[in-house]
Scaffold this motif. Sequence first.
Motif, PDB file in Angstrom:
ATOM      1  N   GLY A  49      85.523  83.318   5.770  1.00  0.00           N
ATOM      2  CA  GLY A  49      86.027  81.972   5.609  1.00  0.00           C
ATOM      3  C   GLY A  49      86.196  81.182   6.895  1.00  0.00           C
ATOM      4  N   ARG A  50      85.572  81.641   7.957  1.00  0.00           N
ATOM      5  CA  ARG A  50      85.708  80.976   9.251  1.00  0.00           C
ATOM      6  C   ARG A  50      84.335  80.793   9.879  1.00  0.00           C
ATOM      7  NH1 ARG A  50      86.184  81.061  14.609  1.00  0.00           N
ATOM      8  NH2 ARG A  50      88.087  80.463  15.626  1.00  0.00           N
ATOM      9  N   LYS A  51      84.164  79.695  10.588  1.00  0.00           N
ATOM     10  CA  LYS A  51      82.923  79.486  11.325  1.00  0.00           C
ATOM     11  C   LYS A  51      83.084  80.082  12.720  1.00  0.00           C
ATOM     12  CE  LYS A  51      79.658  76.105  13.015  1.00  0.00           C
ATOM     13  NZ  LYS A  51      79.338  74.710  13.247  1.00  0.00           N
ATOM     14  N   TRP A  52      82.093  80.880  13.104  1.00  0.00           N
ATOM     15  CA  TRP A  52      82.092  81.526  14.421  1.00  0.00           C
ATOM     16  C   TRP A  52      80.955  80.923  15.234  1.00  0.00           C
ATOM     17  CZ3 TRP A  52      86.044  84.891  15.128  1.00  0.00           C
ATOM     18  CH2 TRP A  52      86.689  85.345  13.979  1.00  0.00           C
ATOM     19  N   ASP A  53      81.229  80.582  16.489  1.00  0.00           N
ATOM     20  CA  ASP A  53      80.196  79.973  17.336  1.00  0.00           C
ATOM     21  C   ASP A  53      79.042  80.918  17.611  1.00  0.00           C
ATOM     22  OD1 ASP A  53      81.608  77.612  17.495  1.00  0.00           O
ATOM     23  OD2 ASP A  53      82.626  78.164  19.347  1.00  0.00           O
ATOM     24  N   PHE A  54      79.347  82.213  17.702  1.00  0.00           N
ATOM     25  CA  PHE A  54      78.331  83.220  18.014  1.00  0.00           C
ATOM     26  C   PHE A  54      78.487  84.412  17.075  1.00  0.00           C
ATOM     27  CE2 PHE A  54      79.619  81.144  21.973  1.00  0.00           C
ATOM     28  CZ  PHE A  54      78.416  80.548  22.339  1.00  0.00           C
TER      29      PHE A  54
END
Length: 130
Positions: A49-54
């Motif tokens: 449920g989270r956007k991760w940059d990498f």
Amino acid sequence: MTTNRKDEHIRYALEHKSSYNSFDEVELIHSSLPLYDLDEIDLSTEFAGRKWDFPFYINAMTGGSDKGREINQKLAQVAEACGILFVTGSYSAALKDPADDSFSVKSSHPNLLLGTILDWISRLSWDFRL
């Protein structure tokens, strides 16, 4: 904190010298990307449920000793600077010993993305009767 097998694992990892390294079998072939604008390349991913940059993280490092604390602090600094998730090793040592601060990295790295491993299965007492 304990200075038991956790320190032995660290010492072994530092002392063990192998003549073989899996990276020896990897050949990186240069392939220029002149037709691509690096600003248009998105490495981000979504997980839990989270956007991760990498799509990278530092996984399951040690704790439970002074040496473990030192390693965790250095790895947390790298993870925070790179904006990647840092997952500590099993938190069971800290649960056994509330004075264990080898996992305490958030106060010195307030922007750190932090996770941990909870070894709860081995802490349960199961009583099965037929």
